[in-house]
Design an enzyme around this catalytic site. Structure first.
Site, PDB file in Angstrom:
ATOM      1  CB  SER A  65      -0.877   0.037   1.263  1.00 57.16           C
ATOM      2  OG  SER A  65      -1.842  -0.966   1.238  1.00 57.16           O
ATOM      3  CB  SER A 160      -2.904   1.970  -1.872  1.00 54.37           C
ATOM      4  OG  SER A 160      -2.342   2.461  -0.684  1.00 54.37           O
ATOM      5  CE  LYS A 161      -7.182  -1.827   5.838  1.00 52.06           C
ATOM      6  NZ  LYS A 161      -8.585  -1.472   5.677  1.00 52.06           N
ATOM      7  CB  ALA A 162      -4.279   4.964   0.549  1.00 50.38           C
ATOM      8  CE1 TYR A 166     -11.368   1.795   4.459  1.00 52.06           C
ATOM      9  CE2 TYR A 166      -9.259   2.416   3.505  1.00 52.06           C
ATOM     10  CZ  TYR A 166     -10.142   1.451   3.928  1.00 52.06           C
ATOM     11  OH  TYR A 166      -9.814   0.127   3.801  1.00 52.06           O
TER      12      TYR A 166
END
Ligand code: PMP
Length: 295
Positions: A65, A160-162, A166
């Site tokens: 990420s 990407s767990k950016a 969110y």
């Protein structure tokens, strides 16, 4: 409303840039690139029986990420694994959630930020042994189709767990909350079924097979990949394919998957109701078995 215990005012130990420190001392300055420009990536891991499930996959995803955001995490996956385990142990956690986070520091306050330090912190806290929907296990959660959509993958780093990704989930979910739903169903920019705000989605067809969308515009969750593997081992036919919203009426069951959500039955999408049926229950049971007895 339940009393909120703020996350910055708790007992416990947080690992921050190489050191264990008292929970309340793990602070960063307000002029920090991560806060202003969303140069921040994170993970969400679950602890069962004192062990972190799929830990290596999560550590590798954190590194990946960050790489997508042009950030180099100064630790290897093995080092991150060791620190996550140490934080869990230090906090005496048997069932809980682990939150590693990495972000750019304060050296530069501009879009280009190549001289910034990459900070890493890992916290963990207790969560219930299993997650049950508000309506109870027999009912499943209610999803409201959101107007907010998962973006074209060439415009947002969707794998990407950016943190920045969110913001759509938060505004979408607020509307669902206010409308009496538990979560959202998000379509993608082409109008295809994508996922929920923090979990992937699966449907069960009339002939008992599973269908799940292609992870082109959304995170290919670790739980999603685990369920795909489990379905193959359980000889449940599974198709990864485009799903349009008008197909939802033909499905007989639905569930969402995620580290926090685990396997949560969906009882309703807008006006369409689903029973918590036998295929969902089988998968829930198999997942429960797996998290306690990982190979
Ligand atoms: N989609 C989104 C947007 C999420 O935040 C998550 C939770 N990380 C998932 C899917 C499911 O991912 P995983 O199974 O790896 O937790």
């Amino acid at each position: 409303m339940a009393e909120l215990i703020p996350f910055d005012d708790r007992d416990g130990t947080i690992w921050f840039n190489g050191k264990m420190m008292p929970w309340r001392d793990a602070q960063t300055h307000i002029l920090c690139h991560g806060l202003h420009y969303a140069s921040s990536v994170f993970e969400g891991e679950r602890v069962y029986d004192g062990r972190i499930f799929k830990l290596r996959e999560h550590s590798e995803r954190l590194i990946h990420s960050a790489e997508i955001l042009d950030m180099k995490i100064p630790y290897t996956a093995k080092e991150l694994d060791d620190v996550c385990n140490a934080v869990v142990k230090e906090n005496g956690l048997s069932y809980g959630y682990v939150r590693p986070v990495a972000w750019r520091g304060s050296e530069q306050m501009a879009i280009s930020a190549q001289q910034t330090t990459i900070h890493v912190a890992i916290a963990c806290w207790e969560v219930p042994k299993y997650f049950f929907p508000k309506g109870g296990e027999d009912q499943g959660i209610a999803l409201l189709t959101s107007d907010w959509r998962r973006p074209d993958p060439t415009t947002v780093p969707v794998q990407s767990k950016a943190a920045g990704v969110y913001m759509i989930g938060t505004i979408a979910k607020h509307k669902a909350d206010r409308s009496g739903y538990d979560d959202v169903l998000m379509l993608d920019y082409k109008g295809r079924v994508a996922e929920s705000s923090g979990s992937n989605i699966f449907f069960i067809t009339k002939d008992g097979g599973l269908k799940t969308p292609v992870p082109e515009c959304f995170l290919n969750g670790i739980t999603r990949q685990t369920v795909i593997q489990m379905a193959s081992e359980m000889n449940i036919p599974l198709e990864v394919c485009t799903i349009m919203p008008d197909e939802i009426n033909d499905f007989v069951e639905c569930f969402v998957t995620g580290t926090a959500a685990e396997i949560t039955a969906v009882g309703k999408i807008d006006d369409k109701e689903f029973p918590v049926g036998p295929v969902t229950k089988r998968i829930q049971e198999a997942y429960r078995e797996l998290v306690h007895n990982p190979s």
